[in-house]
Design an enzyme around this catalytic site. Sequence first.
Site, PDB file in Angstrom:
ATOM      1  N   ASP A 127     -42.262  92.919   8.815  1.00 24.62           N
ATOM      2  CA  ASP A 127     -41.485  91.843   9.469  1.00 24.62           C
ATOM      3  C   ASP A 127     -41.172  90.825   8.206  1.00 24.62           C
ATOM      4  OD1 ASP A 127     -39.608  90.554  11.438  1.00 24.62           O
ATOM      5  OD2 ASP A 127     -41.348  89.231  11.473  1.00 24.62           O
ATOM      6  N   SER A 128     -40.133  90.180   8.360  1.00 26.61           N
ATOM      7  CA  SER A 128     -40.153  88.924   7.477  1.00 26.61           C
ATOM      8  C   SER A 128     -41.205  87.813   7.598  1.00 26.61           C
ATOM      9  CB  SER A 128     -38.543  87.987   7.798  1.00 26.61           C
ATOM     10  OG  SER A 128     -38.614  87.828   9.042  1.00 26.61           O
TER      11      SER A 128
ATOM     12  N   TYR B  61     -35.435  85.385   7.170  1.00 24.92           N
ATOM     13  CA  TYR B  61     -34.317  86.196   6.524  1.00 24.92           C
ATOM     14  C   TYR B  61     -33.085  85.958   7.276  1.00 24.92           C
ATOM     15  CZ  TYR B  61     -37.541  89.230   4.120  1.00 24.92           C
ATOM     16  OH  TYR B  61     -38.386  89.992   3.292  1.00 24.92           O
ATOM     17  N   GLY B  62     -33.072  85.255   8.357  1.00 28.34           N
ATOM     18  CA  GLY B  62     -31.969  85.326   9.295  1.00 28.34           C
ATOM     19  C   GLY B  62     -30.421  84.923   8.699  1.00 28.34           C
TER      20      GLY B  62
ATOM     21  N   CYS C  47     -38.100  94.086  12.325  1.00 30.57           N
ATOM     22  CA  CYS C  47     -37.350  92.950  12.192  1.00 30.57           C
ATOM     23  C   CYS C  47     -35.936  93.324  12.384  1.00 30.57           C
ATOM     24  CB  CYS C  47     -37.599  92.488  10.964  1.00 30.57           C
ATOM     25  SG  CYS C  47     -36.503  91.069  10.271  1.00 30.57           S
ATOM     26  N   ASN C  48     -35.233  92.656  13.282  1.00 30.08           N
ATOM     27  CA  ASN C  48     -33.617  93.188  13.464  1.00 30.08           C
ATOM     28  C   ASN C  48     -32.851  92.708  12.253  1.00 30.08           C
ATOM     29  OD1 ASN C  48     -33.202  93.842  16.474  1.00 30.08           O
ATOM     30  ND2 ASN C  48     -35.019  92.292  16.358  1.00 30.08           N
ATOM     31  N   THR C  49     -33.162  91.606  11.565  1.00 29.38           N
ATOM     32  CA  THR C  49     -32.332  91.415  10.611  1.00 29.38           C
ATOM     33  C   THR C  49     -32.440  92.476   9.234  1.00 29.38           C
ATOM     34  OG1 THR C  49     -32.904  89.118  10.999  1.00 29.38           O
ATOM     35  CG2 THR C  49     -31.720  89.388   9.175  1.00 29.38           C
TER      36      THR C  49
ATOM     37  N   GLU D 172     -41.727  79.431  15.037  1.00 37.47           N
ATOM     38  CA  GLU D 172     -42.764  79.380  14.029  1.00 37.47           C
ATOM     39  C   GLU D 172     -43.356  77.906  13.726  1.00 37.47           C
ATOM     40  OE1 GLU D 172     -42.169  81.493  10.354  1.00 37.47           O
ATOM     41  OE2 GLU D 172     -41.813  83.328  11.555  1.00 37.47           O
TER      42      GLU D 172
ATOM     43  N   CYS E 190     -34.265  89.844  18.548  1.00 43.14           N
ATOM     44  CA  CYS E 190     -34.967  89.196  17.260  1.00 43.14           C
ATOM     45  C   CYS E 190     -36.659  89.376  17.759  1.00 43.14           C
ATOM     46  CB  CYS E 190     -34.563  87.735  16.972  1.00 43.14           C
ATOM     47  SG  CYS E 190     -35.695  87.071  15.860  1.00 43.14           S
ATOM     48  N   THR E 191     -37.262  89.741  16.669  1.00 45.22           N
ATOM     49  CA  THR E 191     -38.742  90.171  17.391  1.00 45.22           C
ATOM     50  C   THR E 191     -39.579  88.731  17.427  1.00 45.22           C
ATOM     51  OG1 THR E 191     -39.531  90.542  14.751  1.00 45.22           O
ATOM     52  CG2 THR E 191     -38.887  92.490  16.381  1.00 45.22           C
ATOM     53  N   HIS E 192     -39.123  87.743  17.284  1.00 41.55           N
ATOM     54  CA  HIS E 192     -39.613  86.408  17.354  1.00 41.55           C
ATOM     55  C   HIS E 192     -39.437  85.744  18.911  1.00 41.55           C
ATOM     56  CE1 HIS E 192     -39.848  86.104  13.042  1.00 41.55           C
ATOM     57  NE2 HIS E 192     -40.595  84.764  13.214  1.00 41.55           N
TER      58      HIS E 192
HETATM   59  N1  DGL Z   1     -38.033  88.316  13.301  1.00 43.23           N
HETATM   60  C1  DGL Z   1     -36.728  88.676  12.710  1.00 43.23           C
HETATM   61  C2  DGL Z   1     -35.766  89.437  13.356  1.00 43.23           C
HETATM   62  O1  DGL Z   1     -36.223  90.206  14.248  1.00 43.23           O
HETATM   63  C3  DGL Z   1     -35.778  87.544  11.981  1.00 43.23           C
HETATM   64  C4  DGL Z   1     -36.949  86.464  11.545  1.00 43.23           C
HETATM   65  C5  DGL Z   1     -35.971  85.882  10.311  1.00 43.23           C
HETATM   66  O2  DGL Z   1     -34.971  85.387  10.565  1.00 43.23           O
HETATM   67  O3  DGL Z   1     -36.646  86.051   9.337  1.00 43.23           O
HETATM   68  O4  DGL Z   1     -34.549  89.221  13.143  1.00 43.23           O
END
Ligand code: DGL
Length: 271
Positions: free
Chosen positions: A8-9, A40-41, A71-73, A156, A190-192
């Site tokens: 993940d990012s 990364y978003g 990570c979805n991104t 975060e 988004c995994t967050h």
């Molecule tokens: N956790 C990441 C996701 O699932 C995104 C976090 C990021 O923006 O880096 O998209």
Amino acid sequence: MGPIGIFDSGYGGLTVLGKIRKALPNYDFLYLGDNARAPYGNRSFDVVHEFTWQAVQFLFSQGCPLIILACNTASAKALRTIQQTQLPIHFPDKRVLGVIRPSTESISEWTKTNHVGVLGTQGTIQSNSYAIELEKFAPEVKLFQHACSMWVPLIENNYHESPAGKEIISDDVNQLLTMSEKIDTIVLACTHYPLIENQISKIAGPTIQVFSQGEIVAKKLVAYLQNHQEIDANISKDASISYFTTEHPSVFNDKASMFLGESVAASHVHL
Ligand code: DGL
């Protein structure tokens, strides 16, 4: 033989790792968070692809036969090129999977109205990956998407429960819900976001179900390994787990425990 790599990012992939570990308790895992370069978003396609490919190469160098981009991104912006162009040339025996397909395969089981909302980072939503994938599995479902640009930094930095944080979250959820009165399902793309799932559910109300991806990714991974014995045979199974971060390990260890609910001791890596 080697561990399953989870990338993940930053910290969000830990929510997926937690569910995968529950489903596959004997397997070995290696988690990598590119915390020094997260989020990364809002980054461009090229940059997310470049960073993700570096992470994938690192995890392969550690012996991982299979990597999950938790990570979805990264799944939205890098997975296709890696799977279709780079793996066949550089690592034909290794596999990289993402988190978007398991979710889109399941969406039609969840919705009754066929009106589904998706919340994600700007990168994930702009890529339109959910709509593109969903078209293959459930073209009857209408997707309504909204980018929540502030949520990852809010989570975060632990500001999601501050008055300003709550207002931003509520405003984003309501912007999604005004797109259609018939939305009965919200996918947290988004995994967050599982960390604020309760907050989102409260805002959405009791008639709307909110789905996080961890469990569904874990379930699909178990099925994948059953169907791909040749990959499964290369995964070591000593119930071990190790963590790498591009940040200082002490920074990672502090926050990671918030996402995972247990203490971790990460090592540093420069990608
Ligand atoms: N956790 C990441 C996701 O699932 C995104 C976090 C990021 O923006 O880096 O998209």
